[in-house]
Write a protein that holds these residues in place. Structure first.
Motif, PDB file in Angstrom:
ATOM      1  N   MET A  80       0.803  -1.219   0.000  1.00  0.00           N
ATOM      2  CA  MET A  80       0.000   0.000   0.000  1.00  0.00           C
ATOM      3  C   MET A  80       0.840   1.275   0.000  1.00  0.00           C
ATOM      4  O   MET A  80       0.499   2.261   0.659  1.00  0.00           O
ATOM      5  CB  MET A  80      -0.971   0.017   1.189  1.00  0.00           C
ATOM      6  CG  MET A  80      -1.968  -1.110   1.175  1.00  0.00           C
ATOM      7  SD  MET A  80      -3.224  -0.960   2.455  1.00  0.00           S
ATOM      8  CE  MET A  80      -4.076  -2.510   2.243  1.00  0.00           C
ATOM      9  N   ASP A  98      -0.087  -2.585  -4.061  1.00  0.00           N
ATOM     10  CA  ASP A  98      -1.329  -3.085  -3.488  1.00  0.00           C
ATOM     11  C   ASP A  98      -1.078  -3.655  -2.102  1.00  0.00           C
ATOM     12  O   ASP A  98      -0.003  -3.453  -1.509  1.00  0.00           O
ATOM     13  CB  ASP A  98      -1.966  -4.120  -4.414  1.00  0.00           C
ATOM     14  CG  ASP A  98      -1.088  -5.348  -4.595  1.00  0.00           C
ATOM     15  OD1 ASP A  98       0.014  -5.405  -3.992  1.00  0.00           O
ATOM     16  OD2 ASP A  98      -1.485  -6.261  -5.338  1.00  0.00           O
ATOM     17  N   ASN A  99      -2.038  -4.391  -1.568  1.00  0.00           N
ATOM     18  CA  ASN A  99      -1.934  -4.903  -0.204  1.00  0.00           C
ATOM     19  C   ASN A  99      -0.904  -6.015  -0.064  1.00  0.00           C
ATOM     20  O   ASN A  99      -0.532  -6.385   1.046  1.00  0.00           O
ATOM     21  CB  ASN A  99      -3.302  -5.412   0.271  1.00  0.00           C
ATOM     22  CG  ASN A  99      -3.837  -6.518  -0.621  1.00  0.00           C
ATOM     23  OD1 ASN A  99      -3.479  -6.624  -1.794  1.00  0.00           O
ATOM     24  ND2 ASN A  99      -4.710  -7.347  -0.077  1.00  0.00           N
ATOM     25  N   TYR A 275     -10.455  -1.212  -0.230  1.00  0.00           N
ATOM     26  CA  TYR A 275      -9.629  -0.147   0.341  1.00  0.00           C
ATOM     27  C   TYR A 275      -9.990   1.230  -0.211  1.00  0.00           C
ATOM     28  O   TYR A 275      -9.324   2.221   0.113  1.00  0.00           O
ATOM     29  CB  TYR A 275      -8.143  -0.417   0.055  1.00  0.00           C
ATOM     30  CG  TYR A 275      -7.650  -1.718   0.621  1.00  0.00           C
ATOM     31  CD1 TYR A 275      -7.423  -1.874   1.988  1.00  0.00           C
ATOM     32  CD2 TYR A 275      -7.414  -2.799  -0.212  1.00  0.00           C
ATOM     33  CE1 TYR A 275      -6.963  -3.071   2.504  1.00  0.00           C
ATOM     34  CE2 TYR A 275      -6.955  -4.010   0.294  1.00  0.00           C
ATOM     35  CZ  TYR A 275      -6.741  -4.141   1.647  1.00  0.00           C
ATOM     36  OH  TYR A 275      -6.289  -5.340   2.167  1.00  0.00           O
ATOM     37  N   LYS A 280      -7.002   4.433  -0.125  1.00  0.00           N
ATOM     38  CA  LYS A 280      -6.050   3.730  -1.024  1.00  0.00           C
ATOM     39  C   LYS A 280      -6.701   3.564  -2.408  1.00  0.00           C
ATOM     40  O   LYS A 280      -6.964   2.460  -2.869  1.00  0.00           O
ATOM     41  CB  LYS A 280      -5.681   2.379  -0.432  1.00  0.00           C
ATOM     42  CG  LYS A 280      -5.204   2.433   1.018  1.00  0.00           C
ATOM     43  CD  LYS A 280      -3.924   3.232   1.130  1.00  0.00           C
ATOM     44  CE  LYS A 280      -3.301   3.097   2.506  1.00  0.00           C
ATOM     45  NZ  LYS A 280      -4.146   3.641   3.605  1.00  0.00           N
TER      46      LYS A 280
END
Length: 315
Positions: A80, A98-99, A275, A280
């Motif tokens: 993130m 991304d995560n 998110y 995000k």
């Protein structure tokens, strides 16, 4: 004085008397279609964007900053990151991460490869199946044509997403399963298009001439009738590629499409959807923008191809 003219005087006369070289009709027709296509600025922009997307997806292993499928290159501490921040290895994540710590630019390039590959494979297979069924039904006629068209009508009466969901629920997830589901829900479009064009073409003189020559039926159908039904088929196939990409992305977004280990654009959008409200935005926004741009580009090219290949619209 001799009455015979010198050879130098006969050469220009012979050159003027020689017939002109015959024009390659196929090449001239192709050039005319290409010139007509290039007169549309929007179609040219769409074609350029589409070519860049295809080249970028094919060259992803060489131009992507990271391989999102290689777990050894991922660092959970890079998850993130906002666009423009640096990864632990020093690489700039221009579109963020991304995560799971995947660079979004790399993930989009690899996701384009899967989305375009699945859509192209499904379109090619579905067009071959649908075109063969449609041209055979039109040529044979009678009860065979009625039965085939009733099956086509039944297929088209169901929403494509519903049929694909049922098939994937039965077969399971996987790229090959998604391609099979797309073929099942798309072949009827090509069958109806080719059947309508074949009904017109089979009354032409060249088909009657082929029959009078006692050619085999398969040769009349696939060597004479089907090639003359290709222009509308090309237009439908171009538009259906965009529909196949959208459908595949929808299936992946719902979690029944491609596996998580090989995320397409739809899977990337689904990953960042949860998110969005936390700020995000880039995890879903950038893959979504890439998906929309590719679909719009394909539709622009398809619309222009329809205008070029349809003689009723040509001036």
């Amino acid at each position: 004085m001799s009455d015979i003219a010198p050879a130098t005087d006969l050469a220009p006369e012979a050159a003027r008397a020689a017939p002109p070289a015959p024009l390659d009709r196929g090449e001239s027709l192709l050039r005319r279609h290409a010139a007509t296509f290039l007169r549309s600025p929007s179609a040219v922009v769409g074609l350029v964007v589409l070519v860049l997307a295809v080249l970028g997806s094919l060259a992803a292993p060489w131009i992507a900053p990271q391989n999102p499928y290689d777990l050894t290159q991922l660092d959970i501490m890079d998850n993130m990151l906002a666009p423009g921040e640096r990864l632990a290895g020093g690489t700039v994540a221009y579109l963020g991460t991304d995560n799971q710590g995947r660079d979004m630019l790399s993930a989009i390039l690899y996701g384009l490869r899967i989305s375009l590959g699945v859509a192209a494979a499904a379109t090619i297979i579905a067009s071959i199946v649908g075109a063969s069924v449609g041209v055979l039904a039109a040529y044979v006629g009678g009860r065979v044509e009625s039965f085939v068209m009733r099956v086509v009508d039944l297929q088209l009466s169901f929403p494509a997403i519903l049929v694909a969901l049922v098939l994937l629920a039965v077969f399971g997830r996987g790229i090959d399963k998604v391609i099979l589901a797309l073929v099942v829900v798309k072949w009827a479009y090509y069958a109806r298009t080719v059947r309508g064009s074949a009904l017109v073409e089979k009354r032409r003189e060249y088909i009657e001439a082929a029959r009078c020559l006692a050619l085999p039926r398969w040769r009349v159908v696939f060597r004479h009738l089907l090639p003359n039904c290709l222009p509308p088929l090309i237009v439908v196939a171009t538009v259906q590629v965009a529909n196949a990409i959208a459908l595949e992305s929808t299936l992946s977004f719902l979690g029944v499409g491609v596996p998580v280990t090989e995320p397409s654009l739809g899977m990337l959008i689904a990953t960042g959807y949860q998110y969005l409200l936390s700020g995000k935005y880039w995890i879903s926004t950038f893959p979504g923008v890439a998906l929309v741009v590719v679909i719009v580009a394909i539709n622009l090219v398809g619309d222009r191809l329809r205008d070029v290949l349809n003689p009723r619209l040509s001036k």
